[in-house]
Scaffold this motif. Structure first.
Motif, mmCIF file in Angstrom:
data_model
loop_
_atom_site.group_PDB
_atom_site.id
_atom_site.type_symbol
_atom_site.label_atom_id
_atom_site.label_comp_id
_atom_site.label_asym_id
_atom_site.label_seq_id
_atom_site.Cartn_x
_atom_site.Cartn_y
_atom_site.Cartn_z
ATOM 1 N N ALA A 165 0.837 -1.209 0.000
ATOM 2 C CA ALA A 165 0.000 0.000 0.000
ATOM 3 C C ALA A 165 0.867 1.251 0.000
ATOM 4 N N ASN A 166 1.893 1.260 0.852
ATOM 5 C CA ASN A 166 2.763 2.444 0.904
ATOM 6 C C ASN A 166 3.671 2.529 -0.317
ATOM 7 N N ALA A 167 4.047 1.369 -0.866
ATOM 8 C CA ALA A 167 4.840 1.390 -2.096
ATOM 9 C C ALA A 167 4.031 2.016 -3.231
ATOM 10 N N ALA A 168 2.739 1.711 -3.265
ATOM 11 C CA ALA A 168 1.854 2.281 -4.279
ATOM 12 C C ALA A 168 1.698 3.787 -4.059
ATOM 13 N N ARG A 169 1.601 4.183 -2.786
ATOM 14 C CA ARG A 169 1.496 5.615 -2.477
ATOM 15 C C ARG A 169 2.745 6.362 -2.928
ATOM 16 N N LEU A 170 3.918 5.762 -2.729
ATOM 17 C CA LEU A 170 5.156 6.407 -3.127
ATOM 18 C C LEU A 170 5.251 6.533 -4.644
ATOM 19 N N ARG A 171 4.819 5.489 -5.355
ATOM 20 C CA ARG A 171 4.807 5.568 -6.824
ATOM 21 C C ARG A 171 3.880 6.684 -7.293
ATOM 22 N N LYS A 172 2.740 6.787 -6.669
ATOM 23 C CA LYS A 172 1.788 7.834 -7.021
ATOM 24 C C LYS A 172 2.375 9.220 -6.749
ATOM 25 N N LEU A 173 3.077 9.355 -5.612
ATOM 26 C CA LEU A 173 3.668 10.641 -5.244
ATOM 27 C C LEU A 173 4.705 11.064 -6.290
ATOM 28 N N ARG A 174 5.506 10.094 -6.754
ATOM 29 C CA ARG A 174 6.536 10.401 -7.752
ATOM 30 C C ARG A 174 5.919 10.716 -9.116
ATOM 31 N N LEU A 220 4.396 16.819 0.560
ATOM 32 C CA LEU A 220 4.126 16.748 1.993
ATOM 33 C C LEU A 220 2.625 16.684 2.268
ATOM 34 N N ARG A 221 1.837 17.447 1.534
ATOM 35 C CA ARG A 221 0.382 17.412 1.729
ATOM 36 C C ARG A 221 -0.182 16.022 1.446
ATOM 37 N N ASP A 222 0.350 15.350 0.415
ATOM 38 C CA ASP A 222 -0.122 13.994 0.098
ATOM 39 C C ASP A 222 0.126 13.048 1.260
ATOM 40 N N LEU A 223 1.266 13.167 1.897
ATOM 41 C CA LEU A 223 1.572 12.289 3.031
ATOM 42 C C LEU A 223 0.706 12.635 4.240
ATOM 43 N N LEU A 224 0.501 13.925 4.460
ATOM 44 C CA LEU A 224 -0.346 14.339 5.584
ATOM 45 C C LEU A 224 -1.770 13.809 5.420
ATOM 46 N N ALA A 225 -2.217 13.746 4.174
ATOM 47 C CA ALA A 225 -3.574 13.258 3.901
ATOM 48 C C ALA A 225 -3.673 11.740 3.973
ATOM 49 N N GLU A 226 -2.523 11.054 3.939
ATOM 50 C CA GLU A 226 -2.504 9.584 3.937
ATOM 51 C C GLU A 226 -2.138 9.024 5.312
ATOM 52 N N ARG A 227 -2.803 9.489 6.340
ATOM 53 C CA ARG A 227 -2.664 8.951 7.696
ATOM 54 C C ARG A 227 -1.311 9.217 8.349
ATOM 55 N N TYR A 228 -0.610 10.247 7.875
ATOM 56 C CA TYR A 228 0.688 10.566 8.482
ATOM 57 C C TYR A 228 0.720 12.048 8.873
ATOM 58 N N PRO A 229 -0.028 12.418 9.920
ATOM 59 C CA PRO A 229 -0.158 13.833 10.302
ATOM 60 C C PRO A 229 1.129 14.464 10.819
ATOM 61 N N ALA A 261 4.086 13.994 9.398
ATOM 62 C CA ALA A 261 5.078 13.996 8.311
ATOM 63 C C ALA A 261 5.701 15.380 8.169
ATOM 64 N N GLU A 262 6.973 15.421 7.822
ATOM 65 C CA GLU A 262 7.687 16.674 7.618
ATOM 66 C C GLU A 262 8.821 16.465 6.625
ATOM 67 N N ILE A 263 9.269 17.561 6.016
ATOM 68 C CA ILE A 263 10.409 17.504 5.094
ATOM 69 C C ILE A 263 11.683 17.592 5.929
ATOM 70 N N VAL A 264 12.462 16.519 5.908
ATOM 71 C CA VAL A 264 13.693 16.466 6.691
ATOM 72 C C VAL A 264 14.818 17.181 5.957
ATOM 73 N N SER A 265 14.913 16.981 4.655
ATOM 74 C CA SER A 265 15.953 17.649 3.876
ATOM 75 C C SER A 265 15.517 17.742 2.425
ATOM 76 N N SER A 266 16.038 18.751 1.738
ATOM 77 C CA SER A 266 15.773 18.896 0.306
ATOM 78 C C SER A 266 16.957 19.628 -0.307
ATOM 79 N N GLU A 267 17.254 19.306 -1.545
ATOM 80 C CA GLU A 267 18.410 19.906 -2.193
ATOM 81 C C GLU A 267 18.196 19.965 -3.694
ATOM 82 N N ALA A 268 18.560 21.081 -4.269
ATOM 83 C CA ALA A 268 18.548 21.246 -5.720
ATOM 84 C C ALA A 268 19.965 21.597 -6.147
#
Length: 228
Positions: free
Chosen positions: A166-175, A199-208, A210-217
């Motif tokens: 289920a979470n693998a499917a959620r991650l594929r959808k997020l990407r 982040l909003r997608d994760l918050l909506a999927e039972r993970y209230p 959730a936060e961004i730990v790191s990001s880099e461009a």
């Protein structure tokens, strides 16, 4: 050149002296008072003339300048809305020294603004002209080629990474829904929006929690590639 009022004061003083009127004589006192009143009238009239002429002088000394920008239409609005030298045009505190400072800083200001839209290697030509007090700042801007997204990687850790289908499917959808896919122009605004959307997608999927730990461009202007 003496005006009529000044001449009248002089005549009163000369008259008192010619008549040899004592200082404490009522006539002398009357003449002195009239002379003093005339002097005050002259002073007030002179002040009124100065006040009337002040707006004329102020208008003649009023400072202003214009900006001429040669840039592709796709980038014109961005520069006209946020470039400092545009923002200060109608400020009453502007003067030639401040304009020169804004003009010197303008190329860096332009580069910073264009970078937010993915253009990291612009070519900028500039000139500042003063023709009889009429100032004109000229800019010619070639944005160059934009930086494109070469790759992106989104990882989710913690309770989400439980190995479930289920979470693998959620991650594929997020990407799949990632707003900055490979080949897209890298824009700062879209980069920030993409992270918030994930982040909003994760918050909506039972993970209230959730936060961004790191990001880099990682942007390479030479190769025009961005790795997210």
């Amino acid at each position: 050149m003496q005006n009529p009022a000044s001449k009248r004061v002089l005549r009163l003083v000369q008259k008192a002296s010619a008549l040899n009127i004592p200082v404490d004589n009522p006539v002398s006192t009357m003449l002195r008072r009239e002379a003093h009143a005339l002097r005050e009238a002259v002073r007030v009239a002179a002040l009124a003339v100065c006040l009337l002429l002040f707006p004329v002088f102020a208008l003649a000394q009023e400072f202003g300048y214009s900006v001429e920008m040669k840039v592709p239409e796709a980038q014109r609005k961005l520069l006209e809305e946020y470039l400092d030298i545009y923002q200060w045009r109608d400020n009453p505190r502007m003067n030639p020294e401040q304009l020169r400072l804004l003009f010197r800083n303008a190329p860096d200001n332009i580069r910073e603004l264009l970078a937010t839209e993915g253009y990291f290697t612009p070519t900028i030509d500039s000139a500042l002209e003063d023709k009889a007090g009429k100032w004109l700042a000229r800019f010619t801007v070639e944005p160059g080629e934009p930086v494109l997204v070469a790759s992106f990687d989104v990882q989710v850790r913690g309770a989400f990474a439980d190995g479930s289908e289920a979470n693998a499917a959620r991650l594929r959808k997020l990407r799949e829904r990632w707003p900055l896919p490979v080949g897209a122009v890298f824009r700062q605004k879209q980069w920030e929006e993409a992270k918030r959307a994930a982040l909003r997608d994760l918050l909506a999927e039972r993970y209230p929690r959730a936060e961004i730990v790191s990001s880099e461009a990682i942007v390479d202007p030479k190769t025009r590639k961005a790795v997210l």
